[in-house]
Design a protein around this motif. Structure first.
Motif, PDB file in Angstrom:
ATOM      1  N   LYS A  62       0.858  -1.227  -0.014  1.00 13.12           N
ATOM      2  CA  LYS A  62       0.151  -0.017  -0.094  1.00 13.12           C
ATOM      3  C   LYS A  62       0.907   1.265  -0.028  1.00 13.12           C
ATOM      4  N   THR A  63       2.063   1.373  -0.063  1.00 13.79           N
ATOM      5  CA  THR A  63       2.828   2.209  -0.005  1.00 13.79           C
ATOM      6  C   THR A  63       3.081   2.790  -1.644  1.00 13.79           C
ATOM      7  N   SER A  64       3.514   4.048  -1.675  1.00 16.91           N
ATOM      8  CA  SER A  64       3.664   4.766  -3.015  1.00 16.91           C
ATOM      9  C   SER A  64       5.089   4.612  -3.489  1.00 16.91           C
ATOM     10  N   TYR A  65       5.939   4.166  -2.542  1.00 11.40           N
ATOM     11  CA  TYR A  65       7.371   4.039  -2.759  1.00 11.40           C
ATOM     12  C   TYR A  65       7.619   2.606  -2.321  1.00 11.40           C
ATOM     13  N   LYS A  66       7.383   1.875  -3.555  1.00 19.47           N
ATOM     14  CA  LYS A  66       7.282   0.576  -3.557  1.00 19.47           C
ATOM     15  C   LYS A  66       8.819  -0.162  -3.552  1.00 19.47           C
TER      16      LYS A  66
END
Length: 110
Positions: A62-66
């Motif tokens: 769910k992070t935008s910094y995968k």
């Protein structure tokens, strides 16, 4: 007659093995847990190197910094053999994962 007798003994043997396995399952106190519940239960430690990518994939889902999340999560998992449950927080479950810090003192593990 011989074939039906051997089939009967095979069925009795199979039944007795099933009863023994079920009694061991009950003795260990796991009567109420289904297989699905066991899979959902978080394993706090003992991850193998093969289990880390899957655990980190979920942790970072769910992070935008995968990319950085996956990199550091896998690094932490390989060292600590643990990944906290869920996609955020709950780091207290894995002390090594929680206490590993960067040079600046920030958290190393996502």
């Amino acid at each position: 007659m011989i074939r039906s007798a051997s089939s009967f003994f095979f069925i009795v043997l199979l039944f007795s093995c099933t009863v023994m396995a079920a009694s061991e399952y009950i003795i260990n106190g796991e009567l109420g847990m289904s297989l699905a519940a066991k899979k959902q239960k978080h394993k706090h430690s003992g991850f193998s190197a093969a289990e880390c990518p899957g655990a980190c994939q979920y942790r970072c889902s769910k992070t935008s910094y995968k990319k950085p999340c996956l990199f550091f999560c896998q690094k932490c998992c390989l060292k600590c053999r643990c990944v906290p449950p869920g996609t955020f927080a709950h780091k207290e479950v894995c002390p090594c994962y929680n206490n590993w810090k960067t040079k600046r003192g920030g958290p190393k593990c996502p």
